[in-house]
Design an enzyme around this catalytic site. Structure first.
Site, PDB file in Angstrom:
ATOM      1  N   GLU A  27       0.826  -1.215   0.000  1.00  0.00           N
ATOM      2  CA  GLU A  27       0.000   0.000   0.000  1.00  0.00           C
ATOM      3  C   GLU A  27       0.858   1.262   0.000  1.00  0.00           C
ATOM      4  OE1 GLU A  27      -4.351   0.217   1.724  1.00  0.00           O
ATOM      5  OE2 GLU A  27      -2.966   0.706   3.312  1.00  0.00           O
TER       6      GLU A  27
ATOM      7  N   LYS B  92     -14.378   1.608  -3.440  1.00  0.00           N
ATOM      8  CA  LYS B  92     -15.404   2.097  -2.500  1.00  0.00           C
ATOM      9  C   LYS B  92     -16.457   2.901  -3.253  1.00  0.00           C
ATOM     10  CE  LYS B  92     -12.273   2.565   1.441  1.00  0.00           C
ATOM     11  NZ  LYS B  92     -11.593   3.525   2.278  1.00  0.00           N
TER      12      LYS B  92
ATOM     13  N   HIS C 259       5.835 -26.869  -1.082  1.00  0.00           N
ATOM     14  CA  HIS C 259       5.066 -27.910  -1.777  1.00  0.00           C
ATOM     15  C   HIS C 259       3.941 -27.303  -2.608  1.00  0.00           C
ATOM     16  CE1 HIS C 259       7.168 -31.111   0.485  1.00  0.00           C
ATOM     17  NE2 HIS C 259       7.344 -30.092   1.306  1.00  0.00           N
TER      18      HIS C 259
HETATM   19  O1  PA5 Z   1      -3.109   1.844   5.962  1.00  0.00           O
HETATM   20  C1  PA5 Z   1      -4.206   2.364   5.796  1.00  0.00           C
HETATM   21  O2  PA5 Z   1      -4.364   3.585   5.865  1.00  0.00           O
HETATM   22  C2  PA5 Z   1      -5.431   1.517   5.501  1.00  0.00           C
HETATM   23  O3  PA5 Z   1      -5.099   0.175   5.355  1.00  0.00           O
HETATM   24  C3  PA5 Z   1      -6.433   1.642   6.636  1.00  0.00           C
HETATM   25  O4  PA5 Z   1      -5.853   1.229   7.834  1.00  0.00           O
HETATM   26  C4  PA5 Z   1      -7.689   0.821   6.349  1.00  0.00           C
HETATM   27  O5  PA5 Z   1      -8.248   1.175   5.123  1.00  0.00           O
HETATM   28  C5  PA5 Z   1      -8.728   1.006   7.456  1.00  0.00           C
HETATM   29  O6  PA5 Z   1      -9.081   2.347   7.570  1.00  0.00           O
HETATM   30  P1  PA5 Z   1      -9.811   2.916   8.845  1.00  0.00           P
HETATM   31  O7  PA5 Z   1      -8.928   2.753  10.016  1.00  0.00           O
HETATM   32  O8  PA5 Z   1     -10.083   4.349   8.517  1.00  0.00           O
HETATM   33  O9  PA5 Z   1     -11.087   2.134   9.006  1.00  0.00           O
END
Ligand code: PA5
Length: 443
Positions: free
Chosen positions: A284, A419, A305
């Protein structure tokens, strides 16, 4: 924690060529001049955690431990993976069967929208004295909010509104979002996720610390490990002595040589979720602007495996980072067998870990022979202190590595696309134009 890059199959000159960029990235992080500089709260987070703050978290954890036999952690992505990674790394592999009520079971929800998962969870919780930790920085994430709505209702019905108030805890933004509104209205105990700490860098905030403390693990030792790694990776530490700088340089050098996939491998099943957490942290943070190493994880020897064939013999676009644990917590010897029907007497008297370590070494040699560059991280043992070091090491290296790559490692604009479509398809108010556009596209 030790990082070994001697099998990285990359010339030292190529790594050294990136030293300047690594140093610039470190300076930009430290001075707050880099892209995403409003999300650098994680950088000195370990050294800013006070014993008083740990005590506050521990007190809330103790209430949940006293009042609950099961605690559900609702969260997704960075609001979930860190806690799960640490808890699973430290817990007895069969804890659900063997903890005999010493620690509450810590279960996870809000990280998927599987109807069967949620149904089975609500069924499982019937008759249990359960509590909920609702974690969402934005406070509006659909997966988490859905699970929390179900769990809140069930907790109130099963335990009564007054007890529910004691055993539901929110970890969210100080002011914004539905999770904050709900916590304030219901009078839940809550912790704040600092504005300047992004989800995937938040494991050392209450997001990770509270569930880990509830599970019965030592958060002071975890933070101490992170604090020591903060010192070991600080600006001014020579490149050769700074594991985060070296890891960031080597993986960028390999990427430039066409190694587009990094596979993190463990030889301890307990580390499975460390791989999941790492995948998110780097995937990410770096996968943007049509650039970035694809992050994958395997559990070995299990996956030798399955994915072993691809790693050994598939497209040569991968490198491997092994997380190895020097000393297991327990000792188990292979017994001798008079009949030796399985032909394994040559292992009699050896520790299981000796066999595991030879499998690890044999695999490393084979992969290197197969043209897979190999990095190796060794933890002395699987405890809170070493895991604290590992967490901060990976976070620091990730910040540096993303900046060397030339992206903003602290945002995630790509996550919004699904989303928008999902809300449009579900008819969320405010998404009428998108709903119409999708309707035409699907017609
Ligand atoms: O690293 C990030 O910013 C994302 O993975 C968030 O943690 C994830 O989308 C969850 O978001 P939130 O804490 O706003 O529910």
């Amino acid at each position: 924690m030790k990082l070994d890059i001697t099998q990285a199959l990359i010339g030292q000159e190529k790594v050294n060529a990136l030293m300047g960029k690594v140093e610039q990235a470190q300076e930009a992080l430290e001075k707050g001049t880099c892209a995403g500089n409003d999300f650098l709260g994680w950088l000195h987070l370990p050294s800013s955690i006070t014993p008083e703050f740990i005590a506050e978290i521990q007190a809330v954890a103790d209430t949940l431990r006293k009042e609950c036999d099961t605690v559900i952690v609702a969260g997704i992505g960075g609001s979930y993976l860190g806690a799960r990674a640490i808890i699973e790394a430290l817990a007895n592999s069969f804890q659900w069967l063997t903890n005999k009520g010493e620690n509450p079971d810590v279960l996870f929800a809000g990280n998927n929208i599987g109807e069967d998962y949620l149904y089975e969870l609500t069924e499982y919780l019937k008759g249990r004295k359960f509590g909920v930790i609702n974690i969402s920085k934005s406070g509006t994430t659909t997966e988490t909010a859905l699970a929390f709505r179900l769990l809140k209702k069930q907790c109130e019905e099963q335990r009564g509104k007054e007890v529910a108030k004691k055993v539901i805890v929110a970890i969210t933004d100080a002011k914004r979002g539905a999770a904050r509104t709900c916590a304030d209205k219901e009078g839940y105990k809550s912790f704040i996720i600092p504005d300047n700490v992004g989800g995937r860098f938040s494991v050392l905030t209450p997001v990770g610390l509270l569930p880990i403390a509830v599970a019965g693990f030592d958060i002071t030792a975890l933070v101490k490990g992170a604090q020591d790694m903060e010192k070991q990776t600080a600006l001014g530490v020579p490149f050769e002595e700074n594991p985060a700088a070296r890891y960031a340089a080597v993986r960028n050098a390999l990427y430039q040589e066409g190694k587009k996939i990094e596979i993190v491998a463990n030889y301890q099943p307990k580390l499975h979720y460390i791989g999941e957490w790492w995948k998110q942290l780097y995937g990410e943070s770096e996968g943007k602007d049509h650039k970035g190493i694809f992050t994958a994880a395997v559990d070995l020897t299990t996956d030798l495996h399955s994915m072993g064939q691809w790693i050994q013999d598939g497209e040569r676009s991968i490198f491997e980072t092994v997380i190895s644990v020097a000393k297991p917590e327990h000792t188990l010897f292979f017994p001798s067998d008079e009949e030796n029907l399985d032909g394994l007497n040559f292992l009699a008297g050896k520790r299981v870990d000796e066999v595991n370590k030879m499998a690890e070494l044999g695999t490393q040699l084979a992969h290197v022979d197969g043209g897979v560059p190999n990095l190796r991280i060794e933890l002395e043992r699987l405890d809170e202190y070493n895991l604290g070091q590992l967490i901060y090491f990976f976070e620091k290296a990730c910040g540096i590595s993303g900046l060397v790559l030339g992206v903003n490692p602290f945002n995630q604009p790509g996550v919004e696309a699904y989303k928008k479509n999902m809300f449009a398809l579900l008819g969320k108010p405010g998404y009428e134009a998108e709903t119409e556009a999708i309707r035409k596209r699907l017609a």
